[in-house]
Motif scaffolding. Structure first.
Motif, PDB file in Angstrom:
ATOM      1  N   SER A  76       0.824  -1.213   0.000  1.00  0.00           N
ATOM      2  CA  SER A  76       0.000   0.000   0.000  1.00  0.00           C
ATOM      3  C   SER A  76       0.859   1.265   0.000  1.00  0.00           C
ATOM      4  CB  SER A  76      -0.940  -0.001   1.206  1.00  0.00           C
ATOM      5  OG  SER A  76      -0.212   0.220   2.394  1.00  0.00           O
ATOM      6  N   TYR A  83      -4.525   2.558  -2.904  1.00  0.00           N
ATOM      7  CA  TYR A  83      -5.055   2.328  -1.556  1.00  0.00           C
ATOM      8  C   TYR A  83      -5.160   3.660  -0.832  1.00  0.00           C
ATOM      9  CZ  TYR A  83      -5.510   0.295   3.098  1.00  0.00           C
ATOM     10  OH  TYR A  83      -5.954  -0.044   4.340  1.00  0.00           O
ATOM     11  N   PHE A  84      -4.074   4.432  -0.901  1.00  0.00           N
ATOM     12  CA  PHE A  84      -4.125   5.793  -0.361  1.00  0.00           C
ATOM     13  C   PHE A  84      -4.374   6.708  -1.545  1.00  0.00           C
ATOM     14  CE2 PHE A  84      -1.168   3.617   2.532  1.00  0.00           C
ATOM     15  CZ  PHE A  84      -1.906   3.748   3.697  1.00  0.00           C
ATOM     16  N   GLY A 143      -1.988   9.720  -3.160  1.00  0.00           N
ATOM     17  CA  GLY A 143      -0.698   9.868  -2.498  1.00  0.00           C
ATOM     18  C   GLY A 143       0.448   9.580  -3.434  1.00  0.00           C
ATOM     19  N   MET A 185     -10.070   3.659   1.281  1.00  0.00           N
ATOM     20  CA  MET A 185      -9.659   3.808   2.664  1.00  0.00           C
ATOM     21  C   MET A 185     -10.773   4.409   3.498  1.00  0.00           C
ATOM     22  SD  MET A 185      -7.140   3.564   4.757  1.00  0.00           S
ATOM     23  CE  MET A 185      -6.424   4.320   6.181  1.00  0.00           C
TER      24      MET A 185
END
Lengths: 328, 501, 327
Positions: free
Chosen positions: A84, A95-96, A99, C3
């Motif tokens: 991740s 996932y992030f 980012g 998330m």
């Protein structure tokens, strides 16, 4: 005393596992000559590298009369977490979200650190509560797998090339994963025979009461054994995600502990403690590799492969026990 | 018509890879007699017995039992034929009760159901016949070693055994228990049962044996009636040379106090024990089984939680919580249970020697130095081993013990505690260990020697501490040594006070 | 995005645990979703159902993971029945256990989702199946490969097959249908190696196929799902082969699969609509409880022969329509 012939006999008996390996390789090679190609050998070893490194970890646990069933799940947890942090910035399914990937070296260190912490936790539980390692690590297996699934419910992929370096890259014609594998073999062999830690593990596996009387800190050594196991699992996770380019919470590392334990066992590590040779375990890994790789090439059905594997595991332990019984 | 021998083993040869354990030995056992089997460890006594019982198959030779040639394939066959063995290490099923252990593998049944009532009654009858005081309902694991042995003997009797082999049966019995055992043996011989008795204890042999056979290095040396032998003769036969002195204690100068124990307590096992130990001194510790001597040693060595009292070394108070710390403080403990907490069987002589002092060998470990140090001690202690790479489990008890002594000497301790250092060790090695201890004391080491053998503790010690049920009941100087006095203290309930002397 | 949803789900779960949620209304429906396991696809399906429930409102829904254990499925059904719930949505582990599930459910309405019971005669007005017709998924793969090779003018085709877990109905159907459609398309097909059983797992597939890539001749790689197809892609890259040089086909159109089609490493995949299946299953349950047509409120239609089967269609995904499937 002891003529030359006796030395040779002793040498063969000590290294009978390598003999078995060579016979297996030749047998498969005769039927399918392509099996023996350099390219396929590279494929074979890189295919076993992850489980092999895990076997180098678990052999210490088995040597100390313990076991580590968490390996595969620890690997899954480390895999999803590191993955991740190492996803490409432009991937839509990050996932992030939005980012940037962390520097690979940092991600790898995080992964290894997680492994060490996990190992220290259940190592301490085993050492200080004296519950059987089987139970403690069975619990750990469930918890880590659940942790991985909670962390993410879907595969995490599109990982940066720098993160995938260890598992995926090649230096010239040699995959880095093979270099890491042999490096870990060398380190394990060194730990086992050239350090106090290794000698202490032998002593604890041979007779823990005697080890304690001889001034060995049995608890601390036990914790270190599981830290090492778990470290190997974490490294395996990083290689595996690098190799496959993806971490899947439900299936990454699934049952890898069993393969690792099987390799260590076939390699002559005694489950009654006190007997282990790194070279034997290396041979054990390669034997399972020849079966996995070779039987696919021989177009042998998947179920048959597992039957052969099962027979080899049981057979090798029977042989080993008879060999050890004779020495009494 | 009664045959002269109930059992004849003739020209038995047994080879193991590389070793000729029995080189054509002969043993003839008369019915209703006690036949002692003597020899140093490794002489072949146990191997011969294992051939008899079918645990091993002899390479050649004949076994004639009850007039017929027999070949037992396993112990069960031997047992059914009437030959049973009471092993040195008993292997009961500790979680089951006595009668179930007794009738293990042949429980009486009623249809498909185990007939517990009959089983219990049979056990009671059997015990009564043998005059044994054992509760058939007690858990096997809760019995003392002596009682377990009695159960084993009862089991042998229940099979109608004509030959019973007893391997070091008294090694963990108290004196009264030994007496009881001897009574049972008398009882058995009166019923025409032959007893093959293996022991290292001379006094026992001369008390109960009718015949004595001596082995040495896998060969038959002599068979004599006991009445024609004396201790010196017997030892000469066993060792093959004259043994001048069993207890080569040399008087050496006694130095300063090294270790001072003040009101040491560890639960109920050790209660307010106080003594001082000097450089160059061998301090004996005598007492019956359960007197708390081992526990005292364990408390000093950090293996047992201390509940009270203080320990000083060289005037400084110690707070030892683990063997690791004890070793750091120059204390070493040769434990009583050589196999359980001494040797690491699978590992080599080298590994067993250096394991307590690995720090010395750096990182990576200096294998050359490890080997050199081990060889030095193997030579100095006269340890007999094919090589220093041999797994220690392949050595005889005496040689294992020497390796362990070497292990502790390597740590250069100031205080060496030895707990039953010669238990289960043959006479030759025993004398060697004694002279070694004496020499170490001469070099200024302070030694505590726990021993249950009266001659040993009296022959080797400068002073003797006597304990009973956790209390220190007496302390004697060498000139006061007297076995009756020691025994009196060993059964006394009164705590020792200096003024009482 | 993922998330934050996860966090929300956690919060919602803890709210439920601590009883913070508002008290249930009298006409609320209670139901349980029982998943065979939680991989990416099934988790999306599960979310499709729970999201739909939240949208409708007034439905108290909980989910369980049977971890591929058929016995656990039954346990969860019995627990739901004992708790007096109104309906269960079941993603079967073992297609043979359909009848037992219906029996265990008692008075509850039952919706099987994604995996069809092998005996469809157990379906009735209280027991329906919502899923996609697996014979069509493999069919799309087969049609694609037939077109591809016909265009090249090649009729003799050697293939490597990466199979999912054996014993599952959809594994069999996917495999059967892809091979059938290739034959129907006029190809003369031959197996290049024994079928590799990679259990729908990427790492396993990668490892199993690696020894074959440089040692056997093959013209295409067929995988029962995208994860295994992507394993094959990685194995080719490992062996310094170009995955685009031969057609590799998968099924599922996972996020990774879509990405691979965009990258050109995967030739095609088949979109199975997990959200649609989850939503369809939930709607079927609600409709049954309210006595309406099963498909009301959805765009799906029932099977022509068996009215208790609701089909959620498969859709083939190629490089030219992949943009429609990006999330």
């Amino acid at each position: 005393m002891g003529g030359n012939s006796k030395d040779i006999k002793g040498f063969v008996s000590r290294n009978s596992i390598w003999l078995i390996l060579i016979i297996l390789i030749l047998a498969v090679g005769v039927i399918q000559p392509k099996f023996l190609s350099v390219g396929n050998m590279v494929t074979l070893i890189s295919g076993e590298a992850v489980r092999g490194i895990m076997a180098f970890g678990v052999m210490f646990a088995i040597l100390s009369k313990g076991i580590d069933l968490t390996i595969g799940s620890t690997a899954a947890l480390v895999a999803v977490i590191t993955a991740s942090f190492a996803q490409e910035a432009d991937y839509a399914n990050r996932y992030f979200e939005g980012g940037k990937p962390l520097p690979a070296i940092l991600v790898i260190l995080i992964g290894l650190a997680i492994g060490v912490v996990i190992g220290a936790i259940y190592g301490a539980i085993i050492a200080y509560t004296k519950i059987p390692a089987f139970i403690a690590t069975l619990g750990g297996q469930l918890i880590c797998r659940a942790g991985a699934k909670m962390y993410s419910d879907s595969p995490i992929s599109k990982l940066t090339e720098s993160y995938r370096f260890l598992g995926h890259a090649k230096i010239g014609p040699v995959p880095v994963i093979i270099i890491v594998f042999f490096l870990m073999f060398a380190i394990s062999a060194f730990l086992l025979t050239q350090t106090r830690f290794g000698k202490n593990v032998f002593a604890i596996g041979g007779n823990d009461q005697a080890a304690r009387v001889a001034g060995i800190n049995v608890e601390r050594t036990t914790v270190l054994v599981y830290v090492w196991c778990s470290f190997c699992a974490a490294l395996g996770a990083i290689l595996l995600t690098g190799k496959t380019g993806s971490a899947t919470p439900a299936s990454t590392g699934l049952n890898y502990e069993l393969d690792a334990i099987a390799a260590a066992t076939v390699g002559g590590t005694s489950h009654t403690g006190g007997i282990c040779r790194a070279s034997g375990v290396l041979a054990g890994i390669l034997i399972l590799g020849v079966i996995n790789n070779g039987l696919v090439m021989l177009k042998v059905d998947d179920n048959m492969t597992n039957i052969v594997k099962g027979l080899i595991i049981v057979g090798s332990v029977i042989l080993d026990m008879r060999k050890n019984a004779k020495r009494v | 018509m009664q045959q002269e021998y109930v059992l004849e083993m003739i020209d038995i040869v047994k080879e193991f890879p590389g070793v000729k354990a029995l080189q054509g030995v002969t043993l003839k056992v008369r019915p209703g007699k006690v036949h002692a089997l003597m020899g140093e460890n490794g002489a072949g006594k146990s191997t011969l017995m294992k051939c008899l019982l079918g645990i091993y198959q002899a390479n050649s030779g004949k076994i004639i039992y009850d007039g017929k040639e027999v070949h037992f394939k396993n112990t069960q066959e031997a047992l059914n034929a009437g030959i049973s063995m009471i092993h040195q290490e008993l292997s009961p099923v500790p979680e089951r009760n006595v009668s179930e252990n007794l009738w293990l593998g042949r429980v009486p049944v009623k249809g498909f159901k185990v007939d517990h009532k009959k089983m219990r009654q049979d056990s009671l009858d059997l015990f009564k016949r043998l005059n044994l005081d054992v509760n058939p309902d007690a858990k096997m694991g809760s019995l003392t070693v002596a009682k377990m042995q009695m159960v084993e003997i009862a089991k042998a009797v229940s099979y109608d055994s004509k030959v019973i082999v007893m391997d070091e049966p008294t090694s963990s019995l108290t004196e009264t228990e030994v007496e009881h055992l001897f009574k049972i043996i008398e009882d058995l011989t009166a019923r025409n049962v032959a007893v093959i008795y293996i022991s290292h204890k001379m006094e026992e042999i001369f008390r109960i044996a009718d015949d004595v056979t001596v082995f040495r290095d896998g060969c038959h040396v002599a068979t004599e009636e006991a009445k024609n032998l004396d201790i010196d003769k017997l030892i000469t036969l066993m060792v093959g040379r004259e043994m001048t002195d069993m207890f080569p204690k040399v008087d050496c100068p006694i130095g300063d106090v090294v270790l001072k124990v003040e009101n040491l307590s560890a639960g109920t096992a050790v209660r307010n024990v106080s003594f001082e130990l000097h450089r160059g001194e061998i301090l004996g510790m005598a007492g019956l089984v359960g007197a708390g001597r081992t526990e005292t040693a364990e408390a000093i060595f950090g293996m047992r939680h201390i509940t009270g009292g203080k320990i000083y070394k060289d005037g400084k108070e110690l707070h030892i919580k683990s063997p690791e710390q004890a070793i750091k403080n120059g204390i070493a403990l040769l434990t009583e249970d050589r196999r359980g907490s001494g040797i690491i069987g699978l590992l080599s002589i080298i590994d067993n020697t250096v394991i307590a002092d690995l720090k010395k060998y750096g990182f990576p470990l200096n294998h050359k130095k490890m080997r050199a140090d081990t060889e030095k001690y193997v030579e100095a202690l006269n340890t007999k081993t094919p090589s220093v790479d041999t797994p220690i489990k392949n050595l005889s008890g005496g040689n294992q013990q020497k390796v362990l002594v070497g292990r502790w000497l390597l740590t250069a301790p100031d205080v060496l505690i030895v707990d039953e250092p010669t238990r289960g060790i043959d006479v030759g090695a025993k004398a060697e260990i004694h002279s070694l201890l004496s020499k170490l004391a001469g070099e200024g080491k302070a030694i505590i020697m726990i021993s249950s053998e009266m001659p040993e503790v009296m022959g080797m010690s400068d002073r003797i501490v006597i304990m009973h049920e956790g209390l220190m009941t007496g302390i004697l100087d060498r000139n006061e040594f007297d076995s009756e006095l020691i025994l009196k203290f060993a059964t006394s309930d009164e705590k020792y006070v200096k003024e009482a002397q | 995005m993922k998330m934050s949803k996860r966090v929300l789900a956690c919060l919602a779960a803890s709210a439920m645990v601590f009883g913070v949620a508002a008290p249930a209304l009298a006409d609320d429906y209670k139901m349980t979703v029982i998943m065979s396991s939680r991989d990416e696809f099934l988790s999306t399906l599960e979310k499709g159902a729970t999201d739909a429930a939240a949208e409708i409102g007034g439905i108290e829904i909980s989910t369980q993971d049977a971890n591929n254990d058929p016995a656990k499925v039954l346990q969860f059904i019995e627990a739901a029945a004992n708790a007096g719930e109104d309906a269960v949505i079941i993603n079967l582990v073992d297609a043979e256990t359909g009848a037992e599930c219906v029996e265990a459910a008692g008075d509850m309405k039952v919706v099987f989702v994604n995996r069809c019971p092998s005996d469809t005669s157990i379906l009735n007005e209280n027991v329906v199946y919502v899923g996609s017709n697996e014979m069509t998924s493999g069919g799309f793969q087969g049609d694609f490969l037939a077109d591809y090779f016909n265009e090249k003018g090649q009729t003799d085709v050697k293939y490597i097959l990466l199979q999912g877990t054996l014993g599952l109905v959809h594994t069999t159907q996917r495999t059967e249908s892809v091979l059938q459609h290739m034959k129907d398309g006029g190809l003369n097909i031959e197996e290049a190696a024994a079928p590799l059983v990679a259990d729908y797992d990427r790492a396993t597939a990668q490892e199993m196929i690696a020894p074959l890539l440089t040692t056997t001749e093959y013209d295409c790689i067929i995988a029962n799902n995208d994860a295994m197809a992507l394993g094959a892609v990685e194995a080719m890259l490992d062996a310094d082969l170009d995955p685009a040089s031969i057609p590799i086909v998968g099924i599922d159109a996972t996020a990774d699969g879509i990405q691979a089609i965009k990258d050109g490493t995967l030739a095609m995949t088949v979109f199975q609509d997990p959200v649609g299946q989850g939503m369809g299953a939930l709607m079927a349950a609600v409709n049954m409880l309210e006595g309406k047509e099963f498909t009301e409120g959805t765009s799906f239609s029932a099977d022509e022969e068996n009215p208790y089967i609701v089909w959620v269609p498969f859709e083939p995904v190629y490089p030219d329509n992949v943009a429609d499937y990006e999330k």
